[in-house]
Design a protein around this motif. Structure first.
Motif, PDB file in Angstrom:
ATOM      1  N   THR A 162      -6.537  -6.136  -8.342  1.00 22.87           N
ATOM      2  CA  THR A 162      -6.169  -4.668  -7.449  1.00 22.87           C
ATOM      3  C   THR A 162      -5.521  -3.645  -8.000  1.00 22.87           C
ATOM      4  OG1 THR A 162      -3.754  -5.884  -6.242  1.00 22.87           O
ATOM      5  CG2 THR A 162      -5.755  -6.558  -5.437  1.00 22.87           C
ATOM      6  N   VAL A 163      -5.509  -1.839  -7.309  1.00 24.17           N
ATOM      7  CA  VAL A 163      -4.608  -0.815  -7.532  1.00 24.17           C
ATOM      8  C   VAL A 163      -4.213  -0.782  -6.355  1.00 24.17           C
ATOM      9  CG1 VAL A 163      -4.843   1.143  -8.474  1.00 24.17           C
ATOM     10  CG2 VAL A 163      -6.418  -0.272  -9.265  1.00 24.17           C
ATOM     11  N   ASP A 164      -2.906  -0.431  -6.263  1.00 21.74           N
ATOM     12  CA  ASP A 164      -1.938   0.575  -5.654  1.00 21.74           C
ATOM     13  C   ASP A 164      -0.935   1.322  -5.853  1.00 21.74           C
ATOM     14  OD1 ASP A 164      -0.578   1.176  -3.939  1.00 21.74           O
ATOM     15  OD2 ASP A 164       0.686  -0.628  -3.157  1.00 21.74           O
ATOM     16  N   ASP A 165      -1.889   3.079  -6.360  1.00 22.01           N
ATOM     17  CA  ASP A 165      -1.018   3.587  -6.803  1.00 22.01           C
ATOM     18  C   ASP A 165      -0.881   3.680  -8.496  1.00 22.01           C
ATOM     19  OD1 ASP A 165       0.064   6.710  -6.805  1.00 22.01           O
ATOM     20  OD2 ASP A 165       1.816   5.858  -6.906  1.00 22.01           O
ATOM     21  N   VAL A 166       0.750   3.162  -8.866  1.00 22.41           N
ATOM     22  CA  VAL A 166       0.470   3.104  -9.986  1.00 22.41           C
ATOM     23  C   VAL A 166       0.829   2.099 -10.365  1.00 22.41           C
ATOM     24  CG1 VAL A 166       1.415   5.033 -10.343  1.00 22.41           C
ATOM     25  CG2 VAL A 166       3.000   3.670 -10.638  1.00 22.41           C
ATOM     26  N   THR A 167       0.466   1.173 -10.085  1.00 27.13           N
ATOM     27  CA  THR A 167       0.694  -0.536  -9.994  1.00 27.13           C
ATOM     28  C   THR A 167      -1.046  -1.265  -9.688  1.00 27.13           C
ATOM     29  OG1 THR A 167       2.670  -0.484  -8.808  1.00 27.13           O
ATOM     30  CG2 THR A 167       1.974  -2.692  -9.009  1.00 27.13           C
ATOM     31  N   PHE A 168      -1.172  -2.322 -10.756  1.00 27.04           N
ATOM     32  CA  PHE A 168      -2.063  -2.744 -10.545  1.00 27.04           C
ATOM     33  C   PHE A 168      -1.686  -4.460 -10.575  1.00 27.04           C
ATOM     34  CE2 PHE A 168      -1.634  -1.391 -15.002  1.00 27.04           C
ATOM     35  CZ  PHE A 168      -2.384  -2.306 -15.788  1.00 27.04           C
ATOM     36  N   SER A 169      -2.723  -5.148 -10.630  1.00 25.08           N
ATOM     37  CA  SER A 169      -2.624  -6.333 -11.004  1.00 25.08           C
ATOM     38  C   SER A 169      -3.672  -7.116 -11.468  1.00 25.08           C
ATOM     39  CB  SER A 169      -2.515  -7.674  -9.524  1.00 25.08           C
ATOM     40  OG  SER A 169      -4.287  -7.305  -8.695  1.00 25.08           O
ATOM     41  N   VAL A 170      -3.388  -8.349 -12.726  1.00 22.34           N
ATOM     42  CA  VAL A 170      -4.277  -8.937 -13.563  1.00 22.34           C
ATOM     43  C   VAL A 170      -4.212 -10.400 -13.270  1.00 22.34           C
ATOM     44  CG1 VAL A 170      -4.978  -7.535 -15.253  1.00 22.34           C
ATOM     45  CG2 VAL A 170      -2.793  -8.968 -15.378  1.00 22.34           C
ATOM     46  N   ARG A 173       5.130 -11.906 -11.440  1.00 18.49           N
ATOM     47  CA  ARG A 173       4.454 -12.476 -11.768  1.00 18.49           C
ATOM     48  C   ARG A 173       4.961 -14.099 -10.918  1.00 18.49           C
ATOM     49  NH1 ARG A 173       4.424 -16.168 -17.329  1.00 18.49           N
ATOM     50  NH2 ARG A 173       3.568 -17.911 -16.242  1.00 18.49           N
ATOM     51  N   ASP A 174       3.585 -14.444 -10.141  1.00 20.30           N
ATOM     52  CA  ASP A 174       3.466 -15.862  -9.454  1.00 20.30           C
ATOM     53  C   ASP A 174       2.558 -16.807 -10.027  1.00 20.30           C
ATOM     54  OD1 ASP A 174       4.357 -14.280  -7.216  1.00 20.30           O
ATOM     55  OD2 ASP A 174       2.729 -13.036  -7.018  1.00 20.30           O
ATOM     56  N   ASP A 175       3.019 -18.194  -9.886  1.00 17.46           N
ATOM     57  CA  ASP A 175       2.060 -18.708 -10.883  1.00 17.46           C
ATOM     58  C   ASP A 175       1.651 -19.834  -9.994  1.00 17.46           C
ATOM     59  OD1 ASP A 175       3.425 -18.989 -14.175  1.00 17.46           O
ATOM     60  OD2 ASP A 175       5.211 -18.941 -12.856  1.00 17.46           O
ATOM     61  N   ASP A 205       1.665  -8.831 -11.426  1.00 19.72           N
ATOM     62  CA  ASP A 205       1.507  -7.103 -10.774  1.00 19.72           C
ATOM     63  C   ASP A 205       2.362  -6.544 -12.106  1.00 19.72           C
ATOM     64  OD1 ASP A 205       0.516  -7.626  -8.212  1.00 19.72           O
ATOM     65  OD2 ASP A 205       2.216  -8.106  -7.778  1.00 19.72           O
ATOM     66  N   LEU A 206       1.361  -5.491 -12.857  1.00 22.95           N
ATOM     67  CA  LEU A 206       2.369  -4.172 -14.007  1.00 22.95           C
ATOM     68  C   LEU A 206       2.228  -3.044 -12.943  1.00 22.95           C
ATOM     69  CD1 LEU A 206      -0.230  -6.040 -15.297  1.00 22.95           C
ATOM     70  CD2 LEU A 206       1.486  -5.337 -17.176  1.00 22.95           C
ATOM     71  N   ARG A 207       3.456  -2.423 -13.261  1.00 23.24           N
ATOM     72  CA  ARG A 207       3.240  -0.053 -12.885  1.00 23.24           C
ATOM     73  C   ARG A 207       3.217   0.085 -14.611  1.00 23.24           C
ATOM     74  NH1 ARG A 207       8.143  -0.958 -11.102  1.00 23.24           N
ATOM     75  NH2 ARG A 207       9.117  -0.145 -13.467  1.00 23.24           N
ATOM     76  N   THR A 208       2.264   1.297 -14.298  1.00 19.75           N
ATOM     77  CA  THR A 208       2.204   2.098 -15.342  1.00 19.75           C
ATOM     78  C   THR A 208       2.925   3.823 -14.887  1.00 19.75           C
ATOM     79  OG1 THR A 208       1.058   2.646 -17.684  1.00 19.75           O
ATOM     80  CG2 THR A 208      -0.474   2.212 -15.305  1.00 19.75           C
ATOM     81  N   THR A 209       2.384   3.849 -15.755  1.00 24.82           N
ATOM     82  CA  THR A 209       2.413   5.936 -15.737  1.00 24.82           C
ATOM     83  C   THR A 209       1.316   6.294 -14.452  1.00 24.82           C
ATOM     84  OG1 THR A 209       1.987   6.627 -18.066  1.00 24.82           O
ATOM     85  CG2 THR A 209       3.403   6.687 -18.531  1.00 24.82           C
ATOM     86  N   ARG A 210       1.866   7.882 -14.437  1.00 24.99           N
ATOM     87  CA  ARG A 210       0.313   7.827 -13.312  1.00 24.99           C
ATOM     88  C   ARG A 210      -0.782   8.620 -14.374  1.00 24.99           C
ATOM     89  NH1 ARG A 210       0.566   9.157  -8.043  1.00 24.99           N
ATOM     90  NH2 ARG A 210       2.583   8.273  -8.193  1.00 24.99           N
ATOM     91  N   GLU A 211      -0.237   9.113 -15.687  1.00 23.39           N
ATOM     92  CA  GLU A 211      -1.547   9.011 -16.173  1.00 23.39           C
ATOM     93  C   GLU A 211      -2.986   7.993 -16.420  1.00 23.39           C
ATOM     94  OE1 GLU A 211      -4.153  11.104 -18.741  1.00 23.39           O
ATOM     95  OE2 GLU A 211      -2.707  12.565 -17.099  1.00 23.39           O
ATOM     96  N   LEU A 212      -1.905   7.096 -17.030  1.00 20.57           N
ATOM     97  CA  LEU A 212      -3.125   6.445 -17.321  1.00 20.57           C
ATOM     98  C   LEU A 212      -3.462   5.497 -16.322  1.00 20.57           C
ATOM     99  CD1 LEU A 212      -0.963   4.698 -20.574  1.00 20.57           C
ATOM    100  CD2 LEU A 212      -2.925   6.417 -20.176  1.00 20.57           C
ATOM    101  N   ALA A 213      -2.693   5.032 -14.878  1.00 19.28           N
ATOM    102  CA  ALA A 213      -3.508   4.814 -13.794  1.00 19.28           C
ATOM    103  C   ALA A 213      -3.976   5.617 -13.317  1.00 19.28           C
ATOM    104  CB  ALA A 213      -1.494   4.691 -12.867  1.00 19.28           C
ATOM    105  N   ARG A 214      -4.529   6.473 -13.563  1.00 19.83           N
ATOM    106  CA  ARG A 214      -5.781   7.428 -13.003  1.00 19.83           C
ATOM    107  C   ARG A 214      -7.012   6.557 -13.278  1.00 19.83           C
ATOM    108  NH1 ARG A 214      -7.802  12.311 -15.105  1.00 19.83           N
ATOM    109  NH2 ARG A 214      -6.491  12.325 -17.768  1.00 19.83           N
ATOM    110  N   PHE A 215      -6.662   6.160 -14.989  1.00 20.09           N
ATOM    111  CA  PHE A 215      -7.874   5.382 -15.219  1.00 20.09           C
ATOM    112  C   PHE A 215      -8.338   3.875 -15.209  1.00 20.09           C
ATOM    113  CE2 PHE A 215      -6.583   8.595 -18.716  1.00 20.09           C
ATOM    114  CZ  PHE A 215      -7.285   9.337 -18.392  1.00 20.09           C
ATOM    115  N   ILE A 216      -7.647   3.275 -14.039  1.00 17.41           N
ATOM    116  CA  ILE A 216      -7.540   2.158 -14.128  1.00 17.41           C
ATOM    117  C   ILE A 216      -7.262   1.759 -12.739  1.00 17.41           C
ATOM    118  CG2 ILE A 216      -5.940  -0.233 -13.707  1.00 17.41           C
ATOM    119  CD1 ILE A 216      -4.180   1.141 -15.471  1.00 17.41           C
ATOM    120  N   ALA A 217      -8.928   1.568 -12.468  1.00 17.38           N
ATOM    121  CA  ALA A 217      -9.703   0.618 -10.943  1.00 17.38           C
ATOM    122  C   ALA A 217     -10.167  -0.630 -10.737  1.00 17.38           C
ATOM    123  CB  ALA A 217     -11.413   1.281 -11.204  1.00 17.38           C
ATOM    124  N   ALA A 218     -10.300  -0.981  -9.767  1.00 22.20           N
ATOM    125  CA  ALA A 218     -10.193  -2.047  -9.369  1.00 22.20           C
ATOM    126  C   ALA A 218     -12.095  -3.112  -9.691  1.00 22.20           C
ATOM    127  CB  ALA A 218     -10.219  -3.165  -8.288  1.00 22.20           C
TER     128      ALA A 218
END
Length: 202
Positions: free
Chosen positions: A155-163, A117-119, A127-140
Motif C-alpha cells: 500500500t501507499v499513502d503519501d510518503v508512507t508505504f508498506s511491505v 512493525r506488525d508481526d 510501514d515505512l516513510r521516505t522522502t517526497r522526492e522518492l515517494a513519487r516513484f513508489i506505487a502499490a
C-alpha cells in the motif's frame, strides 16, 4: 546489475575510517567461494554496490574488503555500519542468470525509516516513510529494494508505504531484525524512474 535476491548474509569483521573519515575500509566475512571473487568485482551490501579491493580466507570463512566513499556514507545507512553488523549480500548478475526479483542497480537512492512493525503468523508487515522526492516513484504492487531485498509494495499513502515479508525472506535476510525507528537503504524501481522522466519531458 543485481536482482534483489539475497544470496548470503555477511558480517563486518573490521571497519577502519581513513582519509579523515571520508572513506571506510571494511572487511566482510561470508560463505561465498573465495576463488570466485576477483578484485574489482561488485557485491551489493545491504543494497549498496561496493567494489572488492581484496579477498581471502580465514578461520574457514571467506572475507573481502570494500571501501565506502563519502557519497555512500552521506546518503545511505553505511555511515552507521559497525564491526559485528550483518549485511544482506548479493553477487553481480551474470548473463543467463535467473532474474528472480527485479532489475536493481545497487545505487541506493536514500534512506527509508520504519514507522511500524506488525508481526503476523510467520510473516511481518512493515510501514515505512521516505522522502517526497522518492515517494513519487513508489506505487502499490510495484517493486522497491530495501536493504538489498527486492520487495513488492502493498500500500501507499503519501510518503508512507508498506511491505509484507514472507517467512522465507525473514529467514534468509536481515529483515527479521527490523524494528520501528530503524533506517534502511531504499532503491526505487528503475522503470518507475524512467517512466516519470518520460512523463516530465512531454
Amino acid at each position: 546489475m543485481f536482482t534483489g535476491i539475497v544470496t548470503d548474509i555477511g558480517e563486518i569483521t573490521s571497519l577502519k575510517p581513513v582519509a579523515q573519515g571520508q572513506l571506510h575500509r571494511m572487511r566482510i566475512a561470508c560463505d561465498y567461494d573465495q576463488t570466485t571473487i576477483a578484485d574489482g568485482a561488485s557485491i551489493a551490501c545491504n543494497g549498496v554496490c561496493l567494489t572488492v579491493v581484496a579477498s581471502g580466507t580465514a578461520d574457514g570463512k571467506t572475507w573481502f574488503d570494500v571501501d565506502a566513499a563519502a557519497e555512500t556514507l552521506g546518503m545511505t545507512t553505511a555511515k552507521d555500519w559497525a564491526q559485528g553488523g550483518r549485511l544482506n549480500l548479493e553477487r553481480a548478475l551474470k548473463i543467463g542468470d535467473e532474474l528472480g526479483g527485479h532489475i536493481v542497480a545497487g545505487h541506493a537512492d536514500g534512506i527509508a525509516t520504519i514507522v511500524k512493525r506488525d508481526d503476523l503468523p510467520d510473516m511481518a508487515r512493515f510501514d515505512l516513510r521516505t522522502t517526497r522526492e522518492l515517494a513519487r516513484f513508489i506505487a502499490a504492487k510495484g517493486s522497491v529494494t530495501l536493504d538489498g531485498v527486492s520487495l513488492t509494495v502493498n500500500t501507499v499513502d503519501d510518503v508512507t508505504f508498506s511491505v509484507l515479508i514472507i517467512p522465507h525472506t525473514l529467514a534468509v535476510t536481515t529483515l527479521s531484525g527490523w524494528k520501528a525507528g530503524s533506517e534502511v537503504n531504499i532503491e526505487v524501481d528503475l522503470m518507475a524512474r524512467y517512466a516519470a522522466r518520460l512523463s516530465e519531458m512531454k
